[in-house]
Design an enzyme around this catalytic site. Structure first.
Site, PDB file in Angstrom:
ATOM      1  N   GLU A 134      42.915  20.431  47.127  1.00 57.09           N
ATOM      2  CA  GLU A 134      41.455  20.210  47.069  1.00 57.09           C
ATOM      3  C   GLU A 134      40.992  18.834  47.542  1.00 57.09           C
ATOM      4  OE1 GLU A 134      40.558  21.155  42.966  1.00 57.09           O
ATOM      5  OE2 GLU A 134      41.083  23.260  43.231  1.00 57.09           O
ATOM      6  N   GLU A 241      45.761  31.649  44.397  1.00 62.31           N
ATOM      7  CA  GLU A 241      45.193  31.652  43.037  1.00 62.31           C
ATOM      8  C   GLU A 241      44.172  32.766  42.883  1.00 62.31           C
ATOM      9  OE1 GLU A 241      43.836  27.775  41.746  1.00 62.31           O
ATOM     10  OE2 GLU A 241      45.357  26.734  42.915  1.00 62.31           O
TER      11      GLU A 241
HETATM   12  C1  GLA Z   1      42.260  24.954  40.627  1.00 57.59           C
HETATM   13  C2  GLA Z   1      43.691  24.442  40.556  1.00 57.59           C
HETATM   14  C3  GLA Z   1      44.514  25.261  39.626  1.00 57.59           C
HETATM   15  C4  GLA Z   1      43.782  25.571  38.332  1.00 57.59           C
HETATM   16  C5  GLA Z   1      42.473  26.203  38.633  1.00 57.59           C
HETATM   17  C6  GLA Z   1      41.754  26.531  37.358  1.00 57.59           C
HETATM   18  O1  GLA Z   1      42.107  26.061  41.388  1.00 57.59           O
HETATM   19  O2  GLA Z   1      44.322  24.403  41.802  1.00 57.59           O
HETATM   20  O3  GLA Z   1      45.677  24.570  39.329  1.00 57.59           O
HETATM   21  O4  GLA Z   1      43.603  24.384  37.602  1.00 57.59           O
HETATM   22  O5  GLA Z   1      41.721  25.279  39.382  1.00 57.59           O
HETATM   23  O6  GLA Z   1      42.572  27.088  36.403  1.00 57.59           O
END
Ligand code: GLA
Length: 331
Positions: A134, A241
């Protein structure tokens, strides 16, 4: 749970590994589902800087070890998540003993030492790492997010991080990972970042698309456009994710005790379309990970509305397959 249900990872064995984010609790409470349906794991929090290395010189490997052992025992792949991030990185990393900000050199030294210690512990059992998470700004027109890493090291922190991890773990695949990956303005910035790294010869092998979606957003067209654009970089892609919330981000409602039939249908339809697209990109995509295992335990129960239940995954609160599950295994 019925034994007749098809295994998800087996259904996808000619395409890509199927992963789940887990923690020290869910490897126990969700063991049966994990063993049957998943062949890759990501630690939800346990391999982040603040979990592994809360104080200078103090490592806490217990929970990460537990996940590592589980993956090994069950012959599952293990993704490493994550080294450089603006969140969940302890303050000490950026500070001298007297509270002043560390120098560029010391911060790089600390990152290097941390990476070496973690890689030494897990070796090649971690086959890929989210090296930087990020780094792109997504609220303003600014390119990179303001972080301590950027402030102290400068823009080269991203390149440096990849070089450091590559040196410590030359066999691992190294990823840049981000969210809102299908939002056009952000997509351009992520693309630009990864393309620049690649052009500069930085050891980056893939791009991680978090895919925290909801049943209304992003549109399937935007998802398709995004995959096409990222695939044109010539690197691997992983879905890292994935979950599909039943609420839009702005929706604050709290009155639901279970998802409506319409929500379940919309969710199943988006999962089905997305997985069909992922299958079409099987030469580029080498991993698809869900951010959780079943709806009884999801980070979305607390985000963005604290304490509000959500149902974003493929298995329900009782660990039974949902409509979305059936639509993605039958193709
Ligand atoms: C982001 C992070 C993850 C996690 C999510 C929320 O996407 O990359 O590690 O913390 O937020 O759970």
């Amino acid at each position: 749970m019925s034994c007749q249900v098809q295994s998800l990872w087996e259904a996808y064995k000619d395409f890509f590994p199927i992963g789940a984010a887990v923690n020290a609790e869910t490897v126990k409470t969700h063991e049966e589902l994990l063993i049957k349906h998943f062949n890759s794991l990501t630690a939800e929090n346990e391999m982040k800087f603040s979990s592994l290395h809360p104080q200078d010189g103090v490592y806490e490997f217990k929970d990460a070890d537990l996940i590592h052992d589980f993956a090994k025992r069950h012959n599952m792949k293990l993704r490493g998540h994550t080294f450089v991030w603006h969140n969940q990185t302890p303050e000490w990393v950026f500070k001298n003993e007297d509270g002043t900000s560390v120098s560029r050199d010391l911060l790089l030294e600390r990152l290097k030492a941390h990476v070496h210690d973690v890689v030494k512990r897990y070796g090649n059992d971690v086959y890929c790492w989210d090296v930087v998470n990020e780094a792109v700004e997504d609220k303003t027109a600014q390119y990179l997010r303001d972080t301590k890493w950027l402030e102290i090291i400068g823009e080269s922190y991203i390149q440096k991080a990849f070089e450091i991890v590559n040196q410590a773990a030359p066999e691992a695949m190294l990823f840049y990972n981000d969210y809102n990956e299908c939002v056009p303005e952000k997509r351009e910035k992520i693309y630009k970042l990864v393309r620049t790294l690649k052009e500069n010869g930085v050891p980056i092998h893939g791009i991680g698309l978090q895919c925290h979606w909801n049943i209304f957003n992003p549109s399937f067209d935007e998802i398709q456009r995004s995959l096409e654009k990222y695939a044109s970089l010539g690197l691997k892609i992983q879905i890292t994710e994935m979950d599909i919330s039943v609420f839009t981000f702005e929706d604050q409602r709290r009155d639901l005790t279970e998802p409506t039939a319409e929500m379940i249908e919309k969710q199943a339809s988006l999962y089905a379309k997305a997985f069909k697209l992922f299958r079409e990109y099987k030469d580029v995509i080498n991993g698809v990970t869900l951010w959780g295992v079943a709806d009884d335990k999801t980070w979305l129960d607390d985000f963005p509305v604290r304490g509000r239940k959500n149902w974003p995954l493929l298995f329900d609160v009782e660990h039974n397959p949902k409509e979305a599950f059936y639509r993605i295994v039958q193709f």
